[in-house]
Design an enzyme around this catalytic site. Sequence first.
Site, PDB file in Angstrom:
ATOM      1  CB  SER A  11      -0.898   0.014   1.232  1.00 52.28           C
ATOM      2  OG  SER A  11      -1.447   1.308   1.385  1.00 52.28           O
ATOM      3  CG  HIS A  35      -3.977  -1.595  -1.420  1.00 52.04           C
ATOM      4  ND1 HIS A  35      -5.101  -2.341  -1.709  1.00 52.04           N
ATOM      5  CD2 HIS A  35      -4.330  -0.790  -0.392  1.00 52.04           C
ATOM      6  CE1 HIS A  35      -6.087  -2.004  -0.897  1.00 52.04           C
ATOM      7  NE2 HIS A  35      -5.646  -1.056  -0.078  1.00 52.04           N
ATOM      8  CG  ASP A  37      -5.144   2.380   1.034  1.00 46.59           C
ATOM      9  OD1 ASP A  37      -6.101   1.593   0.955  1.00 46.59           O
ATOM     10  OD2 ASP A  37      -4.021   2.052   1.461  1.00 46.59           O
ATOM     11  CG  MET A  39      -8.467   6.996   2.659  1.00 46.32           C
ATOM     12  SD  MET A  39      -7.806   6.929   4.336  1.00 46.32           S
ATOM     13  CE  MET A  39      -6.796   5.444   4.256  1.00 46.32           C
ATOM     14  CG  HIS A  68      -9.281   0.059  -0.222  1.00 46.06           C
ATOM     15  ND1 HIS A  68      -8.696  -0.150   1.007  1.00 46.06           N
ATOM     16  CD2 HIS A  68     -10.621   0.029   0.007  1.00 46.06           C
ATOM     17  CE1 HIS A  68      -9.631  -0.292   1.935  1.00 46.06           C
ATOM     18  NE2 HIS A  68     -10.809  -0.176   1.354  1.00 46.06           N
ATOM     19  CG  MET A  70     -11.360   3.151   2.404  1.00 46.11           C
ATOM     20  SD  MET A  70      -9.798   3.078   3.287  1.00 46.11           S
ATOM     21  CE  MET A  70      -8.673   3.136   1.894  1.00 46.11           C
ATOM     22  CG  MET A 139     -11.768  -2.837   5.758  1.00 43.06           C
ATOM     23  SD  MET A 139     -10.365  -2.295   4.753  1.00 43.06           S
ATOM     24  CE  MET A 139      -9.263  -1.587   5.984  1.00 43.06           C
ATOM     25  N   GLY A 144      -9.364   3.600   7.352  1.00 40.83           N
ATOM     26  CA  GLY A 144      -9.126   5.025   7.536  1.00 40.83           C
ATOM     27  C   GLY A 144      -7.675   5.434   7.737  1.00 40.83           C
ATOM     28  CG  PHE A 145      -6.117   6.829  10.217  1.00 37.32           C
ATOM     29  CD1 PHE A 145      -5.515   8.048   9.899  1.00 37.32           C
ATOM     30  CD2 PHE A 145      -7.432   6.826  10.654  1.00 37.32           C
ATOM     31  CE1 PHE A 145      -6.215   9.240  10.025  1.00 37.32           C
ATOM     32  CE2 PHE A 145      -8.145   8.011  10.782  1.00 37.32           C
ATOM     33  CZ  PHE A 145      -7.534   9.230  10.475  1.00 37.32           C
ATOM     34  CG  ASP A 177      -6.321  -2.893   3.419  1.00 33.32           C
ATOM     35  OD1 ASP A 177      -5.231  -2.649   3.967  1.00 33.32           O
ATOM     36  OD2 ASP A 177      -6.942  -2.059   2.719  1.00 33.32           O
ATOM     37  N   GLY A 178      -4.989  -4.307   6.481  1.00 31.70           N
ATOM     38  CA  GLY A 178      -4.885  -3.672   7.787  1.00 31.70           C
ATOM     39  C   GLY A 178      -4.036  -4.477   8.748  1.00 31.70           C
TER      40      GLY A 178
HETATM   41  C1  DX5 Z   1      -6.331   1.677   5.701  1.00 30.35           C
HETATM   42  C2  DX5 Z   1      -5.939   1.215   4.327  1.00 30.35           C
HETATM   43  C3  DX5 Z   1      -4.836   0.233   4.294  1.00 30.35           C
HETATM   44  C4  DX5 Z   1      -3.530   0.719   4.890  1.00 30.35           C
HETATM   45  C5  DX5 Z   1      -2.881  -0.472   5.502  1.00 30.35           C
HETATM   46  O1  DX5 Z   1      -7.673   2.035   5.757  1.00 30.35           O
HETATM   47  O2  DX5 Z   1      -7.034   0.625   3.644  1.00 30.35           O
HETATM   48  O3  DX5 Z   1      -4.612  -0.221   2.957  1.00 30.35           O
HETATM   49  O4  DX5 Z   1      -2.660   1.276   3.956  1.00 30.35           O
HETATM   50  O5  DX5 Z   1      -1.762  -0.063   6.191  1.00 30.35           O
HETATM   51  P1  DX5 Z   1      -0.996  -1.031   7.191  1.00 30.35           P
HETATM   52  O6  DX5 Z   1      -0.503  -2.183   6.375  1.00 30.35           O
HETATM   53  O7  DX5 Z   1       0.073  -0.164   7.731  1.00 30.35           O
HETATM   54  O8  DX5 Z   1      -1.994  -1.460   8.225  1.00 30.35           O
HETATM   55 ZN    ZN Z   2      -6.544  -0.285   1.679  1.00 27.23          ZN
END
Ligand code: DX5
Ligand code: ZN
Length: 226
Positions: A11, A35, A37, A39, A68, A70, A139, A144-145, A177-178
């Site tokens: 990511s 990947h 992200d 947001m 992805h 969000m 997830m 979100g983070f 993911d996460g």
């Molecule tokens: C968070 C994202 C993830 C994030 C994962 O909402 O969807 O893709 O980048 O980060 P790590 O691998 O650090 O948990």
């Molecule tokens: Zn993601």
Amino acid sequence: MTVPPPIVAPSILAADFARLADEVRAVENAADWLHVDVMDNHFVPNLTIGLPVVQSLRAVTRIPFDVHLMIEDPRRWAPGYADAGAYNVTFHAEACDDPVALAKDLRSAGAKAGLAIDRDTPIEPYLELLPSFDTLLIMTIKAGFGGQRFIPQLLEKVRAARRHVDTGHLELRIEVDGGIAADTIEQAAAAGADAFVAGTAVYGAADPAEAVRRLRGLAERAVPGA
Ligand code: DX5
Ligand code: ZN
């Protein structure tokens, strides 16, 4: 359990945004997907990158993009990412009242279609929609983070999805993911995931490509009977 060889998707949320092209090139020969992200500060509180960045990155690498979203109102925005050349476009079930219709739009725009399920959303209502999708993103944190701690209880959803996919002989990637890292990827793989997003575990490593290869090896060895 029938599981294809694992996909590892770094990511770029955890990459250095001032050097994005270099950061992508650092993993493009080791990883399967990149990947991305997206947001919007509405669906989730955080704000990241959008279509112009995806379009610019598309021109500098051949690695398939796993986008992805969000975001709210994915029916309005998601097809633009397919048009921009994303390989897979995943939107959140919580943000869309007609996921099957949007999946159709994405496929007709030439992309794979992905459905994402956030931490507090049960999976059961969505299992019957899976024939319309190519990817199911479960997830393993609250979306979100980056950099959050993996929640092992959420693997119950992965197990339910794997049973459903195997029983129905569906061709669908089950992506987690996460918080995916060397100490969590094996349990996710054993639960039936076959695509793994990793932000911090890849871009926080001294050698991101090596981190991808290590994660892949751990995922391969964790699958029962493989
Ligand atoms: C968070 C994202 C993830 C994030 C994962 O909402 O969807 O893709 O980048 O980060 P790590 O691998 O650090 O948990
Ligand atoms: Zn993601």
